[in-house]
Design an enzyme around this catalytic site. Sequence first.
Site, short mmCIF file in Angstrom:
data_model
loop_
_atom_site.label_atom_id
_atom_site.label_comp_id
_atom_site.label_asym_id
_atom_site.label_seq_id
_atom_site.Cartn_x
_atom_site.Cartn_y
_atom_site.Cartn_z
N ARG A 184 0.82 -1.22 0.00
CA ARG A 184 0.00 0.00 0.00
C ARG A 184 0.85 1.27 0.00
O ARG A 184 0.50 2.28 0.60
CB ARG A 184 -0.96 0.02 1.20
CG ARG A 184 -1.92 -1.14 1.27
CD ARG A 184 -2.87 -1.19 0.08
NE ARG A 184 -3.73 -2.36 0.18
CZ ARG A 184 -3.41 -3.56 -0.29
NH1 ARG A 184 -2.27 -3.75 -0.95
NH2 ARG A 184 -4.22 -4.59 -0.14
N SER B 59 -11.31 -0.57 3.32
CA SER B 59 -10.42 -0.85 4.46
C SER B 59 -9.84 0.47 4.97
O SER B 59 -9.10 1.14 4.25
CB SER B 59 -9.30 -1.79 4.04
OG SER B 59 -9.83 -3.02 3.60
N GLU C 232 -5.04 3.50 6.13
CA GLU C 232 -4.87 3.39 4.69
C GLU C 232 -5.51 4.59 4.01
O GLU C 232 -5.10 5.00 2.93
CB GLU C 232 -5.50 2.08 4.21
CG GLU C 232 -5.25 1.75 2.76
CD GLU C 232 -5.74 0.36 2.39
OE1 GLU C 232 -6.26 0.21 1.27
OE2 GLU C 232 -5.61 -0.56 3.20
#
Length: 336
Positions: A164, A235, A331
């Site tokens: 990520r 998420s 995130e």
Amino acid sequence: MRIEQNFSLENYNTFHLPVKTRWFMEYWTEEELGRILRDEYFQECLSTHIGAGSNLLFVNDYNGIIVHSQIKGMETVGETDDAILLRVGAAERWDDVVAYAVSRGWGGIENLSGIPGETGAAAVQNIGAYGMEIAEVVDSVETYNQLTFEKRVFTRAECQYDYRDSYFKNPHHDPHIVTHVVIRLARRPVPRLDYGDLRGRLEGQKPTLQAIREAVLALRAEKLPDPDQLGNAGSFFKNPVVDRATFERLKAINPTIPSYPMADGRIKIPAGWLIEACGFKGKRYGAVGVYEKQALVLVNLGGAQGDEIALLAESVRAAVFDRFGVELTPEVKYVG
């Protein structure tokens, strides 16, 4: 080019927060982007470039300029016996790209079906799901340097992809705006069914690209809320990655803790499991809450403000750290 003042961003963030930006600028070509970046007023103002807003949390109104791309298009720019190079405009919806590739029998991104957002943001974020990451198929990323106005094409290695993460997210680098992404797709795809739920869903079926795509879409629908029905950004936290010693300490106290070994020897732990173990799953706090089917997802239950979601996120982080000694990293990008 489109320029709006006091513009509502409710349709440009998947939390559907009723925030406004002082200025909103939208462009359809690289030339228009260049004119925006060179404008003296733009250079003096706070600014943020966004995609579809599927990974953003606006904590309040934005006193600056929000910039959005409308550069679209998909074209084949190279091919061999084994691969296709597909050049995609940054504003193309990522799932439309997946559908396009699958319909032509080109493999490599079918496990990434259903992920919301636009292609440029996908390359910046290094999206991933069900055992795949976009980093595996990126051939190059075409960009504009926001400070020098220079065009630059990044190779996959230069993108510095990690979990990520990428070169483009590093605050120590010049900000770059993605205009196109070139992805390398396989003519002879090999199914990736490492993820247990996906493998189970396809049991007894021939794992064609279309079958894999349909299975992924079904799994996502079961676990994740539709942002159009319940505001969310998917998420909210990254899955934490810990060293072996830390994991063994956690496992000694929590024998059922799930884990995923990584190539470098570290261990990835599902953030959703940690959050659920702290009792947050399905809980409601005024207009915000934790999704009842997936503790990793924070939701706008109706009428929420961005700072309320941020406060819940910090409560979750604190609880997980107090119980497990593990730091959760959002995130989602906070803006405002």
